[in-house]
Design a protein around this motif. Sequence first.
Motif, short mmCIF file in Angstrom:
data_model
loop_
_atom_site.label_atom_id
_atom_site.label_comp_id
_atom_site.label_asym_id
_atom_site.label_seq_id
_atom_site.Cartn_x
_atom_site.Cartn_y
_atom_site.Cartn_z
N TYR A 16 -2.80 3.21 -8.70
CA TYR A 16 -2.37 2.36 -7.60
C TYR A 16 -1.39 1.32 -8.11
N SER A 37 -2.01 7.82 -1.15
CA SER A 37 -1.69 6.78 -2.12
C SER A 37 -2.18 5.43 -1.63
N LEU A 38 -2.68 4.63 -2.56
CA LEU A 38 -3.08 3.26 -2.25
C LEU A 38 -1.96 2.26 -2.52
N ASP A 39 -0.79 2.72 -2.95
CA ASP A 39 0.32 1.83 -3.26
C ASP A 39 0.73 1.03 -2.02
#
Length: 280
Positions: free
Chosen positions: A170, A69-71
Motif C-alpha cells: 500500500y 489496491s489500497l493506494d
Amino acid sequence: MSMKRRGPWALLTCLALSISACGGGGGGGGGGFPLGGTFGATPAAGGGTTPTDSSTPSEEPISISFEGSLDGFFIEGNNYLGPTPTLITAKLNREPTGTVYPVIVDSAQILDPKWGPVTATRGADGSYSALLTPKYQTTKGKYEGKLQLKLCKDPLCAAEYPVVGGALPYKLEFVSDVTLTAKLNGAGVTGYNGFTSVTSGQTLQFVAGDGATVEVQSNIPVTWRVVSSGSTRALSVSSQTDTRVAGVIVPGPLGGGIDVYATPVDSRYKYYSSVMILPQ
C-alpha cells in the motif's frame, strides 16, 4: 463472529460456508468477519488434515495474488473524500488441504477499525473478496508498507500453510488542503467573516486603502491570478513565488474589488482559494 487484535496481528476466526461447519465439524460462525482480518476461510472439500497439523517440508506452497489496491491520496477538508472501503480480492492457486484461518498482519495499523465487522464473500473460482478501509492519518505524510496474508491451520496460528505472494503493498499519502493567509501593511488580516485563513472554495475578504501593502501566502505551491473586478484599482505585484504574492494597491477612478486567486499546482487538488481586497 468475533476477532481480537494480538499485537500487530488481526486474527480472523473461521467463516463457515454452507457446505461444511467451521473447524472440521464443530459449530460454525456467521458470514461476516471483523476489519483487520482478510478473507473468509473454507474447510477443505472432502476432509483433510486437522487445523493443528504442522506444515511439512514437502507441502506445496499456496500461491496468492491480489486484485484491488489500497493506494490513495487524501486531502484534508470538507471538500474532499477521506478513505473509503476498497474491494480487495485474494486468489489462491489451489484449495488448502484442511481448515484455514486467514490472518492479516497489519504491523503499521493502517486499517480503520471503526467500520466494525465486514463481510467476506467466496467466489465461484475459490477467491475471497472483502472491503478494507485505510485509517485516516492526522499526521500528514506518506505511509508505505505491506499487509501480509497468512493462512493458518489453527485459531492461534501455531501452524501455517506455506504461501507465496501473500504481501499486499500500500501507498497512502495524506496532505493539507490549500490554505491562504494575508497581511495588510505587515499585520495579519482578519476577514469580514472572522476568518484569519481560508481553504479551498473560501474567500478571505478585507478592506485595504490605496497605497497599502498586501501580502498573500499559501501553505502549498499555487498558481496566482490577480484580477481587478469592476475596478481600475489594482494590486501592483512587486514580489511573487509559488507560495507568496505581494504588492501595493494602486488607485483608480473605479473603486471595486481586487481578487487574488490561488490554484494548487498539484492537479490532484480540485478547488482554488481566494482573497478579495475591498476598497475603503
